[in-house]
Scaffold this motif. Structure first.
Motif, PDB file in Angstrom:
ATOM      1  N   THR A  56      77.495  40.242  65.018  1.00 22.77           N
ATOM      2  CA  THR A  56      77.283  41.633  65.429  1.00 22.77           C
ATOM      3  C   THR A  56      78.539  42.179  66.088  1.00 22.77           C
ATOM      4  N   ALA A  59      77.112  44.888  55.387  1.00 21.36           N
ATOM      5  CA  ALA A  59      76.964  45.337  56.779  1.00 21.36           C
ATOM      6  C   ALA A  59      75.740  46.246  56.881  1.00 21.36           C
ATOM      7  N   PRO A  95      81.576  49.485  56.942  1.00 20.64           N
ATOM      8  CA  PRO A  95      81.789  50.560  57.920  1.00 20.64           C
ATOM      9  C   PRO A  95      83.166  50.498  58.588  1.00 20.64           C
ATOM     10  N   ASN A 135      78.579  49.140  68.103  1.00 21.94           N
ATOM     11  CA  ASN A 135      78.840  50.410  67.409  1.00 21.94           C
ATOM     12  C   ASN A 135      79.304  51.432  68.441  1.00 21.94           C
ATOM     13  N   GLU A 139      73.589  48.792  59.673  1.00 26.37           N
ATOM     14  CA  GLU A 139      73.640  49.462  60.972  1.00 26.37           C
ATOM     15  C   GLU A 139      72.334  49.230  61.731  1.00 26.37           C
ATOM     16  N   ILE A 172      84.796  50.355  62.310  1.00 28.70           N
ATOM     17  CA  ILE A 172      84.342  49.923  63.632  1.00 28.70           C
ATOM     18  C   ILE A 172      85.484  50.006  64.626  1.00 28.70           C
ATOM     19  N   TRP A 176      76.586  46.954  64.635  1.00 24.35           N
ATOM     20  CA  TRP A 176      76.592  46.644  63.205  1.00 24.35           C
ATOM     21  C   TRP A 176      76.300  45.159  63.033  1.00 24.35           C
TER      22      TRP A 176
END
Length: 609
Positions: A606, A531, A493, A609, A533, A495, A538
């Motif tokens: 972590t 990864a 992703p 998000n 969600e 971020i 994340w």
């Protein structure tokens, strides 16, 4: 009155902390400069006592073989030290016989056609009047070429020492130009981590180093002759010039200073004697403007206001409760007075119970206030302690760099000049020194990285984790190829994070996965990066097929300097995972490991998000 007393006590603690911090910064700079100038004296003495240098000129004739040998030694010294602009041997007539120039990061020998006659230069005249074991030191100023100040500026100090032949006759001198930017840069670095402006003044109050470059080197330019510290701060300079060290506050701010005699040797048994140095003394000065102190006081006031309003609210609430209870009590009394006499005992008992309740409530309020004050005090002390610890690690690491550089430089010189004369055991000891310096330098570098992770500002930007992994693969390309490592990742992703720290985080995890793999198992290291969600965050995982970690060590591996294996088994400093933990926590996340001995490990962390 109590609240005002608490506030003024906090202000005093804040001011005391600034005072102590400035004293520490100036003291460290004094120590750094003194170490640097002492090394210069050692270097010029070392070069002037160079083996065979006394045989270079005899009966007016130059020995070409010895000249070549001395030239090579001067060149090696210049390449190793890298902070001398020029190293020269000048004969009695003023003619340069040997000259080494340091330009664009390289040392080079000046050819015979470019050698000059320096008979008219002030340093030649000064050194010509010296006796054996006497050294000339010029003032700290800027390099001048063809009658003009060279640009960009080259701050330097010139040192010279006479050389005598084997029959005790004067044959010439060694003169070096020291590039003073080496320690002036340290002053700039200290100013960046200190509230005060660190500056260096000469005995006439001219700036040698200032936060404002336009103020520097006023004595070198006609249009800046009046630009001195004494003209800008006349009252403060009067007090500074009359004392060796002090700390005082005026309307212009806080001033902390030390007087340093840069080339004064305290030990009477020294082998050399410094003759009339160009700068008798320097003033290392830190200036904290009054505006900064006022802003700190205002910030403290703003942080204190919520506590003040909370205490006022509790006081009003307590008053209302007590008033309400008093009203109810009066009402009950009135009702009881009109009631039957038989109920009087019950009313009296009820009144007593209410009185006990009031006392308990008052005690709880006082207890709550004390607990809240203690908690706030502990929080402030913990924050200050963490900050001081990080600053100490950063400064101490910088202090350790200089001795290491000297050990490295002289061990390299020893290896180049005497390796063949050492027996096998001596060569082994030299290898031990070299490897130990390398390990110590790596450890200091890692400690600095850890300190910078803790103190540097985080720049939150949109970061594609796929690009982060690609950057890591570029950095570790050679290691990945040599270890036959397979790394799988896709569709990671984007971020909000600090990209530099994300590269550092993923680089540490990937390099650890490669390092802690047992060769010969399963065809090479295999690393999988994924990864997932989750609500508001994340979850990123880095899975490997390495040697694994025993469950009892899950927490230990994230503490700096904690290693599970010996240095001979696996290289490293024990700081890498500590850096990872600090980066994740500063991004508001957490990191942990799930592993089984001999079956690989999976590191999870972590990111919000």
């Amino acid at each position: 009155m109590i609240l005002a007393s608490i506030y003024y006590s906090l202000v005093k603690s804040l001011i005391d902390e600034i005072y102590d911090q400035e004293f520490l910064a100036v003291s460290l700079q004094k120590k750094q400069i003194k170490m640097e100038t002492s090394s210069l004296i050692s270097h010029i003495h070392f070069l002037s006592q160079e083996q065979h240098l006394g045989l270079l000129i005899k009966d007016g004739q130059i020995n070409s073989q010895i000249r070549k040998e001395i030239t090579n030694r001067f060149l090696n010294f210049s390449q190793t030290s890298t902070f001398y602009d020029q190293i020269r041997f000048i004969q009695n007539s003023g003619r340069e016989i040997i000259r080494i120039d340091f330009k664009n990061g390289r040392s080079e020998v000046v050819d015979d056609n470019s050698l000059q006659n320096k008979k008219s230069r002030y340093y030649f005249k000064a050194v010509s009047g010296l006796q054996k074991n006497q050294i000339f030191v010029s003032q700290l100023d800027l390099k001048i070429e063809n009658g003009k100040v060279e640009r960009p500026y080259k701050p330097m100090v010139r040192l010279g020492m006479p050389v005598f032949g084997d029959e005790n006759q004067r044959i010439g001198m060694v003169v070096v130009n020291y590039l003073a930017n080496r320690f002036l840069t340290v002053l700039t670095e200290t100013s960046q981590i200190n509230p005060g402006e660190i500056m260096l003044l000469n005995g006439k109050s001219y700036w040698l180093k200032s936060k404002n470059p336009d103020d520097e080197w006023g004595f070198m330019f006609e249009d800046k002759k009046n630009r001195t510290f004494a003209n800008k701060f006349p009252n403060e300079w009067k007090e500074i010039s009359e004392k060796q060290e002090d700390q005082f506050e005026t309307d212009n701010g806080l001033f902390t200073f030390y007087t340093i005699n840069p080339f004064f040797l305290k030990n009477e048994k020294q082998l050399v004697q410094i003759m009339n140095p160009g700068d008798k003394y320097w003033k290392i000065l830190s200036h904290v403007p009054m505006n900064y102190i006022r802003s700190e006081k205002i910030s403290l006031l703003y942080s204190f206001l919520p506590v003040f309003f909370l205490l006022v609210f509790l006081l009003i609430l307590g008053t209302l409760i007590i008033t309400n209870i008093s009203i109810q009590k009066s009402k009950k009394d009135w009702e009881l007075e009109t009631a039957n006499q038989q109920l009087e005992n019950k009313v009296s008992e009820r009144t007593k119970q209410l009185s006990e309740i009031n006392k308990d409530l008052a005690k709880e309020i006082v207890k709550h206030k004390k607990t809240e004050k203690k908690l706030q005090k502990k929080t402030n002390e913990l924050e200050r302690s963490n900050k001081e610890l990080e600053e100490f690690a950063y400064i101490a690491s910088h202090d350790l760099q200089e001795p290491l550089r000297k050990i490295s430089s002289f061990s390299k010189l020893l290896e180049k000049r005497s390796i063949e004369s050492l027996d096998e055991e001596g060569q082994k000891y030299l290898e031990f020194i070299t490897s130990s310096v390398a390990r110590m330098r790596t450890l200091i570098s890692e400690l600095l990285k850890y300190s910078k992770v803790s103190s540097s500002k985080i720049n939150f930007d949109s970061v594609d984790l796929n690009d982060v992994i690609k950057a890591v693969l570029d950095d570790l390309g050679m290691v990945i190829k040599e270890s036959n490592t397979q790394i799988n990742f896709n569709n990671l992703p984007e971020i909000k994070a600090d990209k530099t720290q994300m590269i550092q985080l993923m680089g540490n995890l990937v390099s650890n996965a490669i390092k802690y793999y047992e060769p010969g198992r399963n065809g090479g290291p295999k690393i999988s990066i994924n990864a997932k969600e989750e609500p508001n965050q994340w979850l990123v995982s880095v899975q490997d097929n390495g040697i694994g970690i025993d469950q009892s060590h899950y927490e230990k591996i994230f503490v700096i300097f904690q290693r599970l294996h010996g240095r001979n088994d696996f290289s490293g400093t024990g700081i890498g995972l500590g850096v990872c933990k600090k980066i994740v926590e500063r991004h508001g996340g957490k990191i942990w490991v799930d592993s089984e001995k001999d079956k690989g490990s999976t590191f999870y962390f972590t990111i919000k998000n």
